[in-house]
Structure formats: structure tokens, C-alpha cells
Design an enzyme around this catalytic site. Structure first.
Site, short mmCIF file in Angstrom:
data_model
loop_
_atom_site.label_atom_id
_atom_site.label_comp_id
_atom_site.label_asym_id
_atom_site.label_seq_id
_atom_site.Cartn_x
_atom_site.Cartn_y
_atom_site.Cartn_z
N ASP A 34 -35.90 10.81 -29.38
CA ASP A 34 -34.66 11.44 -29.86
C ASP A 34 -34.70 11.58 -31.37
O ASP A 34 -35.32 10.77 -32.06
CB ASP A 34 -33.46 10.56 -29.43
N ASN A 82 -30.33 18.89 -20.94
CA ASN A 82 -30.91 19.74 -22.00
C ASN A 82 -30.97 21.19 -21.52
O ASN A 82 -30.73 22.13 -22.27
CB ASN A 82 -32.35 19.35 -22.34
C1 FPP Z 1 -34.62 15.07 -28.67
O1 FPP Z 1 -34.32 15.47 -29.98
C2 FPP Z 1 -35.83 15.69 -28.21
C3 FPP Z 1 -35.92 16.62 -27.20
C4 FPP Z 1 -34.80 17.10 -26.40
C5 FPP Z 1 -37.15 17.24 -26.83
C6 FPP Z 1 -38.33 16.35 -26.81
C7 FPP Z 1 -39.49 17.15 -27.20
C8 FPP Z 1 -40.48 16.74 -27.98
C9 FPP Z 1 -40.61 15.39 -28.50
C10 FPP Z 1 -41.53 17.66 -28.42
C11 FPP Z 1 -42.28 18.24 -27.32
C12 FPP Z 1 -42.81 17.26 -26.37
C13 FPP Z 1 -43.70 17.60 -25.47
C14 FPP Z 1 -44.17 16.61 -24.49
C15 FPP Z 1 -44.26 18.95 -25.47
P1 FPP Z 1 -32.97 16.24 -30.25
O2 FPP Z 1 -33.26 17.70 -30.33
O3 FPP Z 1 -31.96 15.85 -29.22
O4 FPP Z 1 -32.59 15.67 -31.65
P2 FPP Z 1 -31.13 15.44 -32.27
O5 FPP Z 1 -30.42 14.44 -31.38
O6 FPP Z 1 -31.42 14.92 -33.63
O7 FPP Z 1 -30.47 16.78 -32.27
#
Ligand code: FPP
Length: 267
Positions: A34, A82
Site C-alpha cells: 500500500d 480496486n
Molecule cells: C496500493 O497503493 C497498491 C495497489 C492497488 C496496486 C499494487 C501494485 C503494485 C505494487 C505494482 C504492480 C505489482 C505487480 C505485481 C505488477 P495505492 O494506489 O492504494 O496507494 P495509496 O493508498 O497511497 O493511494
């Protein structure tokens, strides 16, 4: 731990590792990645820049975990929420990023003896994404080291609903629903029908970016897991942070509802 694999760690990683008890490493580490969006916002960059950097964090954590001999690593990459609650452009970007990541990382997986698995409602993902996923999984299927499971379009409640429906269907095919009424569904039965039936329950769950939530991740399987929350945002998290989390895990007294720690971790 094999000497060859430890040789792949950085100097700092080896230093942290030297303070760990090799006999008490977690069997299965689950990670809620996250903070990609916040990482980007802090740098006045678009959110997708955070996801791109997040891929590098995945590489660092996966290779370090594999090289120190962690048997299973499960990463929460994309939740059912998501899918519904993010702008379509971000979802499309994440799908493209996943395809690019899988295509480019297969050589790293093979080099580090990592076998790829997936959990979630995979059949609901776009077909072109599923094709690359199947290709990458097949390309790593002979690896005998760490099992790295990506949770994609995953939700723990939908996993439980899918498991219960599968149990009912199996009972219906095996003598009708009368059979189900007479059959006691126990914890072992439910475990066998979860997406994670190929894995032991995680003994450590890590969440980055400071949020104190499980966010519908492995609710059944995390029943006895130790929880480690760090303020570090996912794109800044790497193998050193993973080893620090393991050091913290090794300080915990695990009781599993009893009075003293069990000699063996529960499955
Ligand atoms: C959460 O950060 C992350 C995600 C919803 C996506 C996870 C993806 C990755 C780590 C990169 C790609 C991974 C692979 C395996 C290809 P957020 O966007 O919710 O962050 P925030 O809470 O700060 O908005």
C-alpha cells in the site's frame, strides 16, 4: 539457506540477516502493498508513477525472500474493490503494468527458482491479461524454490463465498444435498476449498504505509498471523525492510490461543 543464494544479497541485507535465527524464519509471508499513490503524490507525480516504482519493490522483496529460503510469499496486488472503485484509466494501466511485469520478470523468477501462482477471481480479468498470466505461470512451473502467489481481483469474502458454493456443488454431485446436511463441514474442509489450498497459512502479514487494516485480505488464513505495519510506503520498501520485519517477527511470542509458543508453526 544455500551459500550461493545468500551471496546474492546486498551487504546491508547480509548484516541484518546475520542477526536472524535461520531456524525460525516465517514459512509464509503475506504482504499488503500500500502507498503507491501517496509515494507519487509526495513527488508531484501521477499515481501511475508510484505503481511503476512499486514493481521494483516487488522485485527486491521477492528475490530477497527467495534467497533467504522463505517457502511462500503472497502479495496483494489487486483487490475486487480496486476493480470497481478506481478510475478506469488507472485500472487499465495496472493491467498493462501486470502484463509487462510478468513478461519481463520470468527470467528473474527462473534465476531465483521462484514458482508463480495466482489467487482471486482470475476468470474475470481481461483475456489478454489471463493469457500472459498463464504463460508466466507455465514458464515457472518447474521451479522448486519459493512459491510466489499474486492476489489479483482478490477479495477474502468472495473467496469464502466461492469456497462455500464449491462445497455445496461437490456435495450435490456426490449424492445430493441430503448428503451435505449429514456431512459436518469442518475447518479442514473449508481450507481445502479456498484459493490458497496450495499454501500453509501465513505466519507473518506485512502492511506498508501505516494503515491498520486487513482490507479483505486472507481473513480466514490470517487467523494466527503476526501483524507488522510499517510507515514505509510500498515503492520505498525493499529486501532490507523485509528482513527488518522478519527480525521483529522473531521477537514475538506466538501463543496460538495457548500459554506458550508451539515448537512448530501451525500449517
Ligand atoms: C496500493 O497503493 C497498491 C495497489 C492497488 C496496486 C499494487 C501494485 C503494485 C505494487 C505494482 C504492480 C505489482 C505487480 C505485481 C505488477 P495505492 O494506489 O492504494 O496507494 P495509496 O493508498 O497511497 O493511494
Amino acid at each position: 539457506m544455500r551459500t550461493k543464494d545468500i551471496g546474492r544479497l546486498s551487504h546491508k541485507e547480509r548484516e541484518i540477516l546475520s542477526h536472524l535465527d535461520a531456524k525460525r524464519l516465517p514459512h509464509h509471508i503475506a504482504v499488503i502493498m500500500d502507498g503507491n499513490g501517496r509515494w507519487a503524490k509526495k513527488r508531484h507525480l501521477p499515481r501511475i508513477a508510484g505503481h511503476k516504482r512499486g514493481v521494483e519493490a516487488v522485485r527486491s522483496v521477492a528475490t530477497t525472500a527467495a534467497n533467504i529460503g522463505i517457502p511462500s510469499l503472497t502479495l496483494y496486488a489487486f483487490s475486487v474493490e480496486n476493480w470497481k472503485r478506481r478510475p478506469k484509466t488507472e485500472v487499465t494501466f495496472l493491467m498493462t503494468l501486470l502484463k509487462t511485469y510478468l513478461k519481463q520478470e520470468v527470467s528473474t523468477f527462473n534465476d531465483n527458482n521462484i514458482r508463480l501462482e495466482y489467487i482471486g477471481r482470475i476468470h474475470e480479468l481481461p483475456l489478454d491479461v489471463q493469457q500472459v498470466m498463464n504463460w508466466a505461470k507455465d514458464a515457472t512451473s518447474q521451479n522448486t524454490g519459493m512459491v510466489m502467489t499474486l492476489a489479483l481481483n482478490y477479495g477474502s469474502r468472495s473467496e469464502l463465498a466461492d469456497a462455500f458454493n464449491a462445497i455445496v456443488e461437490a456435495a450435490a454431485n456426490n449424492g445430493g444435498l441430503e448428503h451435505l446436511r449429514k456431512k459436518a463441514i469442518d475447518e479442514e474442509t473449508i481450507g481445502k476449498y479456498l484459493y490458497t489450498s496450495h499454501l500453509p497459512d501465513p505466519d507473518l502479514v506485512i502492511r506498508t504505509s501505516g494503515e491498520m487494516r486487513l482490507s479483505n485480505f486472507l481473513l480466514w488464513q490470517l487467523a494466527y498471523a503476526e501483524i507488522y505495519v510499517t510507515e514505509t510506503l510500498w515503492p520505498d520498501f525493499d529486501g532490507k525492510h523485509l528482513l527488518t520485519a522478519i527480525a521483529d517477527f522473531q521477537k514475538r511470542e506466538r501463543r496460538f490461543g495457548g500459554l506458550v509458543e508451539k515448537a512448530e508453526h501451525s500449517a
